[in-house]
Design a protein around this motif. Structure first.
Motif, mmCIF file in Angstrom:
data_model
loop_
_atom_site.group_PDB
_atom_site.id
_atom_site.type_symbol
_atom_site.label_atom_id
_atom_site.label_comp_id
_atom_site.label_asym_id
_atom_site.label_seq_id
_atom_site.Cartn_x
_atom_site.Cartn_y
_atom_site.Cartn_z
ATOM 1 N N GLY A 101 22.581 22.018 -46.151
ATOM 2 C CA GLY A 101 23.086 22.784 -45.018
ATOM 3 C C GLY A 101 24.480 22.376 -44.592
ATOM 4 N N LEU A 102 25.365 23.346 -44.437
ATOM 5 C CA LEU A 102 26.738 23.114 -43.987
ATOM 6 C C LEU A 102 27.018 23.759 -42.641
ATOM 7 N N SER A 103 26.004 24.425 -42.065
ATOM 8 C CA SER A 103 26.168 25.105 -40.785
ATOM 9 C C SER A 103 25.105 24.625 -39.815
ATOM 10 N N HIS A 104 25.511 24.376 -38.571
ATOM 11 C CA HIS A 104 24.534 23.963 -37.557
ATOM 12 C C HIS A 104 23.646 25.128 -37.136
ATOM 13 N N ASP A 105 24.005 26.337 -37.530
ATOM 14 C CA ASP A 105 23.225 27.515 -37.155
ATOM 15 C C ASP A 105 22.022 27.740 -38.068
ATOM 16 N N VAL A 106 22.010 27.124 -39.257
ATOM 17 C CA VAL A 106 20.893 27.300 -40.177
ATOM 18 C C VAL A 106 19.837 26.241 -39.894
ATOM 19 N N GLN A 107 18.567 26.610 -40.087
ATOM 20 C CA GLN A 107 17.460 25.710 -39.788
ATOM 21 C C GLN A 107 16.498 25.653 -40.970
ATOM 22 N N TYR A 108 15.738 24.559 -41.038
ATOM 23 C CA TYR A 108 14.673 24.488 -42.038
ATOM 24 C C TYR A 108 13.717 25.661 -41.823
ATOM 25 N N GLY A 109 13.380 26.330 -42.892
ATOM 26 C CA GLY A 109 12.533 27.511 -42.805
ATOM 27 C C GLY A 109 13.302 28.806 -42.928
ATOM 28 N N ILE A 111 15.630 31.420 -44.946
ATOM 29 C CA ILE A 111 16.011 31.802 -46.306
ATOM 30 C C ILE A 111 17.495 32.147 -46.288
ATOM 31 N N LEU A 112 18.267 31.477 -47.117
ATOM 32 C CA LEU A 112 19.681 31.820 -47.244
ATOM 33 C C LEU A 112 19.821 32.898 -48.313
ATOM 34 N N ILE A 113 20.166 34.102 -47.880
ATOM 35 C CA ILE A 113 20.480 35.190 -48.809
ATOM 36 C C ILE A 113 21.968 35.070 -49.117
ATOM 37 N N PHE A 147 13.493 43.513 -46.765
ATOM 38 C CA PHE A 147 12.195 42.902 -47.045
ATOM 39 C C PHE A 147 11.891 41.796 -46.036
ATOM 40 N N CYS A 148 12.875 40.945 -45.779
ATOM 41 C CA CYS A 148 12.676 39.843 -44.826
ATOM 42 C C CYS A 148 12.362 40.371 -43.432
ATOM 43 N N GLU A 149 13.062 41.391 -43.024
ATOM 44 C CA GLU A 149 12.823 41.949 -41.696
ATOM 45 C C GLU A 149 11.440 42.593 -41.609
ATOM 46 N N ALA A 150 11.021 43.270 -42.666
ATOM 47 C CA ALA A 150 9.693 43.894 -42.682
ATOM 48 C C ALA A 150 8.589 42.847 -42.644
ATOM 49 N N LYS A 151 8.812 41.705 -43.304
ATOM 50 C CA LYS A 151 7.814 40.640 -43.375
ATOM 51 C C LYS A 151 7.903 39.653 -42.216
ATOM 52 N N GLY A 152 8.971 39.742 -41.443
ATOM 53 C CA GLY A 152 9.171 38.778 -40.371
ATOM 54 C C GLY A 152 9.649 37.427 -40.863
ATOM 55 N N TYR A 153 10.280 37.381 -42.028
ATOM 56 C CA TYR A 153 10.826 36.132 -42.570
ATOM 57 C C TYR A 153 12.171 35.835 -41.905
ATOM 58 N N ARG A 154 12.370 34.604 -41.507
ATOM 59 C CA ARG A 154 13.671 34.198 -40.994
ATOM 60 C C ARG A 154 14.672 34.090 -42.140
ATOM 61 N N TYR A 155 15.896 34.571 -41.890
ATOM 62 C CA TYR A 155 16.905 34.512 -42.941
ATOM 63 C C TYR A 155 18.287 34.405 -42.326
ATOM 64 N N VAL A 156 19.216 33.923 -43.136
ATOM 65 C CA VAL A 156 20.635 33.961 -42.809
ATOM 66 C C VAL A 156 21.367 34.471 -44.045
ATOM 67 N N THR A 157 22.555 34.988 -43.849
ATOM 68 C CA THR A 157 23.372 35.432 -44.971
ATOM 69 C C THR A 157 24.706 34.692 -44.939
ATOM 70 N N GLY A 158 25.298 34.515 -46.112
ATOM 71 C CA GLY A 158 26.595 33.859 -46.162
ATOM 72 C C GLY A 158 26.870 33.259 -47.520
ATOM 73 N N LEU A 207 17.991 30.975 -51.293
ATOM 74 C CA LEU A 207 17.918 29.522 -51.299
ATOM 75 C C LEU A 207 17.184 28.971 -50.082
ATOM 76 N N ASN A 208 16.610 27.790 -50.271
ATOM 77 C CA ASN A 208 15.778 27.089 -49.292
ATOM 78 C C ASN A 208 16.522 25.828 -48.838
ATOM 79 N N LEU A 209 16.626 25.609 -47.537
ATOM 80 C CA LEU A 209 17.319 24.427 -47.019
ATOM 81 C C LEU A 209 16.535 23.158 -47.348
ATOM 82 N N SER A 210 17.150 22.259 -48.109
ATOM 83 C CA SER A 210 16.469 21.046 -48.552
ATOM 84 C C SER A 210 16.958 19.786 -47.850
ATOM 85 N N ASP A 211 18.230 19.756 -47.473
ATOM 86 C CA ASP A 211 18.799 18.586 -46.806
ATOM 87 C C ASP A 211 19.958 19.065 -45.929
ATOM 88 N N HIS A 212 19.814 18.857 -44.637
ATOM 89 C CA HIS A 212 20.796 19.396 -43.691
ATOM 90 C C HIS A 212 21.951 18.405 -43.580
#
Length: 253
Positions: A101-109, A111-113, A147-158, A207-212
């Motif tokens: 993780g390079l952004s304080h706005d992203v959290q474990y859980g 999905i980085l699209i 898909f993420c919005e339909a499933k209620g999955y949390r995501y970020v883009t960038g 991608l999945n956040l592994s180490d912030h």
């Protein structure tokens, strides 16, 4: 005599011992060193009409679509799989795996699209020598978000910074990447995107956040609670990747 860079579609099909009917329409590359565990899992997922052309690769049908999977680690490993299947006709490439993780706005859980990747991986420049950044297919990105919005999955883009030397990351380097606006850092996405673009194919990263790392976390400070969240996110990413692989998403114009 032909060397690898001279091989054409037929050469690679012969090397892989694949018929035209066995060529996957979509291909998932997963960046992780847990090879045995991942191959076993994907053998179960892609059990229908299965073929095993290489030690790290499984091909089978998912909901009627022929899908390939390779476990890779780092740009060179990703290139060995993506290059072959790009040239023989696979149309969609989906990079999965992990990011620091390079952004304080992203959290474990989350999905980085991945919408783009900065090319510091050491491989992508061979395919796109005049580029520094390579982009995901916009239609695939849009479908992933839907898909993420339909499933209620949390995501970020960038964007991600793709590097080849993870253990050379320092606090100052990570800070500079963050200030450049990257959401995360990984090892494979720029490679996969560049090869897809080289062969006029489509690609996306999930991608999945592994180490912030912007917050000082490392692999060696991860808690069991965080690992549980990562496992849950891996399941969601697999569902999303299989959706994109089997869904007929038109290419960007």
């Amino acid at each position: 005599m032909k060397l690898y860079g001279d091989f054409n579609r037929e050469d690679w099909m012969q090397a892989l011992k694949l018929s035209k009917e066995e060529i996957p329409e979509a291909f998932i590359l997963h960046g992780e060193w847990e090879h045995q565990e991942n191959i076993a899992l994907w053998k179960r997922i892609l059990s229908d009409g299965q073929s095993l052309p290489e030690w790290n690769t499984v091909i089978g049908k998912y909901q009627g679509t022929r899908v390939g999977f390779s476990n890779v680690f780092g740009g060179p490993s990703a290139a060995i799989s993506a290059h072959k299947f790009g040239i023989i006709g696979t149309e969609k490439f989906i990079q999965t795996g992990y990011f620091g993780g390079l952004s304080h706005d992203v959290q474990y859980g989350d999905i980085l699209i991945v919408t783009s990747a900065y090319m510091e991986d050491g491989v992508s420049q061979w395919y796109l020598p005049k580029n520094t950044q390579v982009y995901a297919d916009q239609k695939l990105v849009e479908d992933a978000i839907e898909f993420c919005e339909a499933k209620g999955y949390r995501y970020v883009t960038g964007s991600v910074m793709s590097t080849s030397a993870m253990y050379m990351e320092t606090t100052d380097i990570v800070k500079s990447w963050s200030e450049d606006g990257h959401i995360g850092v990984d090892m494979e996405t720029a490679t996969t995107f560049a090869i897809a673009k080289y062969f006029n194919r489509r690609a996306i990263g999930l991608l999945n956040l592994s180490d912030h790392i912007i917050q000082g976390d490392t692999f060696y400070t991860t808690t069991q609670k965080t690992r549980d969240v990562m496992d849950e996110t891996d399941e969601k990413i697999r569902a999303l990747a299989l959706h994109l692989a089997s869904n007929n998403v038109n290419a960007s114009v």
